[in-house]
Design an enzyme around this catalytic site. Structure first.
Site, PDB file in Angstrom:
ATOM      1  N   HIS A 102     -11.416   4.748  -3.461  1.00  0.00           N
ATOM      2  CA  HIS A 102     -11.464   3.176  -2.848  1.00  0.00           C
ATOM      3  C   HIS A 102     -10.783   3.961  -1.932  1.00  0.00           C
ATOM      4  O   HIS A 102     -10.056   3.054  -1.218  1.00  0.00           O
ATOM      5  CB  HIS A 102     -10.274   2.606  -3.454  1.00  0.00           C
ATOM      6  CG  HIS A 102      -8.842   3.477  -3.613  1.00  0.00           C
ATOM      7  ND1 HIS A 102      -8.047   4.688  -3.982  1.00  0.00           N
ATOM      8  CD2 HIS A 102      -7.525   2.773  -3.922  1.00  0.00           C
ATOM      9  CE1 HIS A 102      -7.284   5.150  -3.742  1.00  0.00           C
ATOM     10  NE2 HIS A 102      -6.369   3.933  -3.897  1.00  0.00           N
ATOM     11  N   GLY A 103     -10.657   5.150  -1.700  1.00  0.00           N
ATOM     12  CA  GLY A 103      -9.963   5.203  -0.231  1.00  0.00           C
ATOM     13  C   GLY A 103      -9.596   7.087   0.213  1.00  0.00           C
ATOM     14  O   GLY A 103     -10.363   7.659  -0.410  1.00  0.00           O
TER      15      GLY A 103
ATOM     16  N   ASN B 146       0.468   0.200   2.675  1.00  0.00           N
ATOM     17  CA  ASN B 146      -0.797   0.956   3.024  1.00  0.00           C
ATOM     18  C   ASN B 146      -2.154  -0.298   3.412  1.00  0.00           C
ATOM     19  O   ASN B 146      -2.608  -0.316   4.060  1.00  0.00           O
ATOM     20  CB  ASN B 146      -1.337   1.944   2.389  1.00  0.00           C
ATOM     21  CG  ASN B 146      -2.107   1.234   0.742  1.00  0.00           C
ATOM     22  OD1 ASN B 146      -1.919   0.047   0.642  1.00  0.00           O
ATOM     23  ND2 ASN B 146      -2.443   2.140  -0.043  1.00  0.00           N
TER      24      ASN B 146
ATOM     25  N   GLY C 134     -10.003   5.147   5.103  1.00  0.00           N
ATOM     26  CA  GLY C 134      -9.821   6.019   5.569  1.00  0.00           C
ATOM     27  C   GLY C 134      -8.005   6.117   5.375  1.00  0.00           C
ATOM     28  O   GLY C 134      -7.459   5.563   4.866  1.00  0.00           O
TER      29      GLY C 134
END
Length: 395
Positions: free
Chosen positions: A321-322, A157, A298
């Protein structure tokens, strides 16, 4: 909004499955945990400790809670550009980013070796020395990887993006950590922690929650290597962001940086909370004290956010964190399609030819970032919402 699940666990996640909640409770029940474990709005099932959890420990630390990508985090820079100054076609910018920021597994020569920023990063790296905590045999085995992987993105990611905020200002946003170096160090210390627990005849509900105590030599060895890896991850992001700005200046030479934010979201540090000093492990969480600026991404095709912390005490001054995964990588590949990924990314410059390899990063594999941000409105203030226009993924 905050929900008290028990006296040992609080949560900001409006979407929280039973397996994740039970996993977090296993962590919260450890005798070394000092105060409730706090689950962030993006919490989801992880290895050992829950991703999106903040864990206070007294005189002890859990290596697997920090995780194998020690110091993973975000860096973002606002540039002196607006969208009207960008080229109509951004393919060249995308390609220049890829050339200066190596992605994927990098074991050999760093392809950005001619970058002046990499050279400066290598000088700083030399001053850091080798990871101090482990034996010479392991340190020598990773010695060549340390300079080879500085300034490289990695895979999964991790990403680099060019984004626009609500006023059409241009931002660079980057996600990466301590690369293979942090993984090697963390994996070795996790093994050591498990052995220490086994020799002490302590039985854990989950062996991955093995912890080290301050009076053990293994504890200080881990702390030394963890802090080294966190510095490495921070420097790694700095080098890559400098290279990304360098790539843009090749096309738009008058570009300058206006501001920069660099923040970890897989790390531990000693802090004071509720009148006592504890180790705070943020496994998938950022520090969000009053006036702390952070970056909350995102997923591919969705918004990222520049935020300012509100210093909420019950979250240990932390935030998500996301977006947090909704589907595992395996399930994402089984349930989602390349065609739908291409549709979502149709208005962006990205690695379209690698779509099949990026299926596990499909936006639908993640929670709704807008819902996550709404869940933690008491933890952070949104300063800017960023919309990506160029996306470079580690593959």
């Amino acid at each position: 909004m905050k929900k008290n699940i028990s006296d040992k666990l609080i949560s900001w996640a409006s979407v929280l499955d039973v397996n994740t909640e039970n996993q977090a409770l296993r962590t919260a029940n450890l005798p070394i945990v000092e105060g409730p474990v706090a689950l962030m709005a993006d919490a989801h099932y992880g290895i050992g400790a829950t991703v999106g959890s903040v864990i206070p420990t007294k005189h002890a630390i859990i290596p697997s809670a920090v995780g194998v990508d020690i110091g993973c985090g975000m860096i973002a820079a606002k540039l002196s550009l607006t969208s009207s100054e960008l080229p109509d076609n951004l393919t060249d910018l995308h390609n220049r980013l890829r050339k200066l920021i190596p992605v994927g597994i990098v074991n050999g020569k760093n392809s950005s070796v001619n970058s002046p920023f990499l050279k400066e990063g290598l000088k700083k790296l030399e001053k850091m020395g080798l990871p101090p905590g482990l034996g010479s045999s392991l340190r020598s085995s990773i010695q060549s990887k340390i300079p080879a992987q500085i300034g490289t993105l990695g895979s999964g990611n991790h990403f680099v993006e060019i984004c626009l905020d609500e006023s059409k200002n241009v931002w660079l946003v980057l996600h990466s950590g301590s690369r293979g170096i942090g993984n090697i160090l963390a994996s070795e210390h996790i093994k050591i922690a498990k052995k220490v627990m086994k020799y002490s005849d302590q039985v854990l509900e989950d062996p991955n929650l093995a912890y080290l105590l301050e009076n053990q030599p293994e504890f200080q060895a881990y702390i030394n290597d963890m802090l080294w890896a966190q510095r490495y991850a921070w420097l790694n992001r700095e080098v890559m962001l400098d290279n990304a700005i360098f790539a843009i200046k090749q096309v738009l030479p008058n570009t300058i940086q206006v501001s920069r934010i660099n923040c970890h979201h897989n790390y531990a540090e000693k802090e004071e909370h509720f009148g006592q000093e504890v180790w705070i492990t943020r496994k998938g969480a950022i520090k969000a004290d009053i006036q702390d600026f952070g970056v909350i991404p995102g997923s591919m095709g969705t918004s990222s956010f520049i935020v300012k912390g509100k210093g909420e005490l019950s979250s240990y001054r932390s935030a998500s964190h996301g977006a947090g995964r909704r589907l595992s990588r395996k399930k994402a590949k089984e349930q989602l399609t390349v065609e739908s990924l291409k549709d979502i990314m149709s208005d962006k410059y990205w690695d379209k030819e690698m779509a099949s390899n990026l299926l596990d990063e499909h936006p639908d594999a993640y929670k709704d970032i807008n819902e996550v941000m709404a869940d933690q409105a008491d933890l952070v203030e949104i300063v800017h919402e960023l919309r990506q226009i160029v996306n470079l993924k580690g593959t």
